[in-house]
Design a protein around this motif. Sequence first.
Motif, short mmCIF file in Angstrom:
data_model
loop_
_atom_site.label_atom_id
_atom_site.label_comp_id
_atom_site.label_asym_id
_atom_site.label_seq_id
_atom_site.Cartn_x
_atom_site.Cartn_y
_atom_site.Cartn_z
N VAL A 158 -14.68 -0.27 2.08
CA VAL A 158 -13.74 -0.55 3.00
C VAL A 158 -12.33 0.39 2.69
CG1 VAL A 158 -12.13 -2.21 4.31
CG2 VAL A 158 -14.29 -2.94 3.33
N ASP A 159 -12.39 1.38 3.57
CA ASP A 159 -11.12 2.22 3.08
C ASP A 159 -10.60 2.82 4.38
OD1 ASP A 159 -9.60 4.54 2.26
OD2 ASP A 159 -10.22 3.88 0.09
N ASP A 160 -9.32 3.12 4.42
CA ASP A 160 -8.97 3.64 5.82
C ASP A 160 -9.08 5.34 5.90
OD1 ASP A 160 -7.08 4.08 4.09
OD2 ASP A 160 -5.40 3.78 5.62
N ASP A 161 -9.50 5.84 5.00
CA ASP A 161 -9.72 7.22 4.81
C ASP A 161 -11.12 7.65 4.85
OD1 ASP A 161 -9.94 9.84 3.95
OD2 ASP A 161 -8.35 9.86 2.59
N PRO A 162 -11.53 7.85 6.10
CA PRO A 162 -12.93 8.28 6.36
C PRO A 162 -13.60 9.23 5.41
CG PRO A 162 -11.57 9.78 7.85
CD PRO A 162 -10.57 8.55 7.36
N LEU A 163 -12.69 10.37 4.79
CA LEU A 163 -13.32 11.35 3.96
C LEU A 163 -13.89 10.53 2.53
CD1 LEU A 163 -14.06 14.21 4.12
CD2 LEU A 163 -12.00 14.54 2.92
N ILE A 164 -13.01 9.82 2.18
CA ILE A 164 -13.32 8.78 1.06
C ILE A 164 -14.50 8.00 1.16
CG2 ILE A 164 -12.53 6.96 -0.53
CD1 ILE A 164 -9.75 8.09 -0.46
N ARG A 165 -14.58 7.28 2.26
CA ARG A 165 -15.59 6.47 2.71
C ARG A 165 -16.95 7.10 2.58
NH1 ARG A 165 -12.65 4.62 7.07
NH2 ARG A 165 -14.44 5.73 8.49
N GLU A 166 -16.87 8.40 3.45
CA GLU A 166 -18.16 9.11 3.66
C GLU A 166 -18.62 9.67 2.23
OE1 GLU A 166 -20.15 9.51 5.77
OE2 GLU A 166 -19.20 8.84 7.66
N GLY A 167 -17.54 10.28 1.33
CA GLY A 167 -17.92 10.75 -0.05
C GLY A 167 -18.53 9.79 -0.84
N LEU B 162 -6.81 -1.68 -1.31
CA LEU B 162 -5.64 -2.78 -1.00
C LEU B 162 -4.91 -2.07 0.36
CD1 LEU B 162 -4.32 -3.83 -4.40
CD2 LEU B 162 -5.88 -4.90 -2.92
N GLY B 163 -4.64 -0.86 0.29
CA GLY B 163 -3.84 -0.47 1.47
C GLY B 163 -4.38 0.03 2.78
N LEU B 164 -4.57 -1.17 3.54
CA LEU B 164 -5.22 -0.96 4.72
C LEU B 164 -4.37 -1.07 5.92
CD1 LEU B 164 -8.42 -2.99 3.69
CD2 LEU B 164 -8.50 -0.72 4.04
N PRO B 165 -4.86 -0.66 7.14
CA PRO B 165 -4.02 -0.90 8.53
C PRO B 165 -4.23 -2.42 8.62
CG PRO B 165 -5.81 0.63 8.78
CD PRO B 165 -6.06 0.04 7.25
N PRO B 166 -2.87 -2.57 9.46
CA PRO B 166 -2.00 -1.86 9.96
C PRO B 166 -0.59 -1.53 8.85
CG PRO B 166 -1.54 -4.27 10.80
CD PRO B 166 -2.85 -4.13 9.71
N VAL B 167 -0.75 -2.06 7.57
CA VAL B 167 0.34 -1.86 6.72
C VAL B 167 -0.48 -1.06 5.46
CG1 VAL B 167 1.86 -3.52 7.40
CG2 VAL B 167 0.17 -4.17 5.93
N PRO B 168 -0.72 0.27 5.80
CA PRO B 168 -1.52 0.66 4.48
C PRO B 168 -0.48 1.14 3.50
CG PRO B 168 -0.96 2.46 6.25
CD PRO B 168 -0.79 1.23 6.81
N HIS B 169 0.79 0.96 3.43
CA HIS B 169 1.55 0.98 2.29
C HIS B 169 1.92 -0.05 1.22
CE1 HIS B 169 4.03 -0.50 5.78
NE2 HIS B 169 5.08 -0.69 4.79
N ARG B 170 1.09 -1.29 1.99
CA ARG B 170 1.56 -2.41 0.99
C ARG B 170 0.18 -2.98 0.81
NH1 ARG B 170 5.83 -6.05 3.90
NH2 ARG B 170 5.26 -7.46 1.89
N PRO B 171 -0.16 -3.85 -0.16
CA PRO B 171 -1.47 -4.21 -0.55
C PRO B 171 -1.97 -5.70 0.37
CG PRO B 171 0.20 -4.94 -2.02
CD PRO B 171 0.89 -4.06 -1.21
N ASP B 172 -1.09 -6.08 1.09
CA ASP B 172 -1.22 -7.40 1.70
C ASP B 172 -2.74 -7.61 2.32
OD1 ASP B 172 1.46 -6.49 1.66
OD2 ASP B 172 2.00 -8.64 2.04
#
Length: 515
Positions: A57-66, A104-114
């Motif tokens: 689970v990561d909002d960056d598709p490149l990291i997920r695919e890699g 931890l940083g996932l949408p809709p608040v990727p800058h926070r770990p909530d």
Amino acid sequence: MRILNHQVNNTQLIDLNINILMLSLLSLPALAVMLSKPPYLKSQMNDLSTLPSLIIVDDDPLIREGLAVSFSNDFEVHQAESRVAAIDLLRELPSAPQLALIDLGLPPVPHRPDEGFHLIAELLAHSPTIKIFVLSGQDGQSNARHARALGAIDFIAKPCAPEKIKKYLHDALKVQDKAPGNKDQDAHLLGLVGQSPAMQALRSQIVMYAAIPFPVLIEGESGCGKELVASAIQKLASNPDSPFKVLNCAAIPPTLIEPTLFGYSKGAFTGATTAQSGYFEEASAGTLFLDEIGELPLELQTKLLRVLENGEYQRVGETTTRKSGARIIAATNRNLREAVRVGTFRGDLYHRLNVFSINVPPLRELGPDKLALLNHFRAYYTQQIKQPPFELLPDALQCWEQYSFPGNTRELRNVVIRLATKFPGMTVNKIQLQDEFDPLETSAYPQAGASPESIKQQLQQGNFSLDRHLREHEGQYISAAMELAAGNISEAAKLLGINRTTLHSRMDAHEKLNT
């Protein structure tokens, strides 16, 4: 870039080149993996059904695919870009993944770990045995320790080489989920470790209710062992070999709960090519355990109530009434009384389920049982990984006794596993131990009632701020009140004994301090 036997349009190549630098979030080895084995080259060499399953689970598709490409020979990989997408995906899978690797940083608040913290709790509600690793750039010590306290096995800071991550995952699979207990001991202890008054009272309730064929409602915090209590009731039932069916109401889509519970007829819906019995039918002469009953949709609560009242139900797509004699055991970590008050849980169903109730105490109320559990898990896991046991120094042992273990037995077990892995045959001091604990708890040391000597010792260490210390306490109480009140400011203010305006102003002040 040369792609063998695959057509790739210019847009894909441009996007890949534009984003290639983002792989530095993983590491240079990940870049090599991506270049040598792009995501659109799906390996057909393995039978995925034989591989352990992993959700990334990561909002960056490149990291997920890699990572997916890097792990394709070792795991059956599933991907999601957000907390909501991850839970939706899990509900669609035939069985829960054994492993999870989440940011931890996932949408809709990727800058926070909530969102990441919430996801840990939801994954464990979906599957208590899932082994969670956090892979995140938000790698502050407080985030890492809080993630572990919530139930994550460990925290991996970005960047990290995929091969190293893979080793973490494989090592986690070597650790069994439950330690087999001694049969003679289990006959007396029901698999429950500890001799505190609260634990003895719990065993007495289990013995009392086991032989009575009425519903039992098991309540308690996450990680405190509600499933173990349900299993103990079944073991002591008049016929322990009778069917025992388990349904986690949080782990299945609402549209599938009804056919799973009641069965369905041929042609009842698309894909129903044959008739199928449900859990009520299969457990008719035994027990049906409904875990996370608070997640059951309202429309299904009505149908469940009917079965509890007279044993009658209908398969989906049928008009024939069937009868079930299944005994119901339900469990929840929610406050169902509050859910009834706000209208998310039927009051009549609550009273039907609550014929007998068992409240599993949190670990912080079990006193010396924390040491008994330390000894129990240490003996088992050090033997399992074939390493000599660690020992806690006196200051660490005192710290262990004082720590509240907000994640309950699940957190304690994970701490023991990490200590057994990091310090085989070694002594562990207080600082090393506190590194494994939730900073929201350890920041309160010395706790209320601490000795004058311990307070003086903390003051002499320097860098103490009374204002910061009091703010940390205040923030913890506000967070706890808001959680109990489900975000309702007025209700939280009542719990805290202050008015709504005061709570608003204090929350604003904390928000400014944390931004």
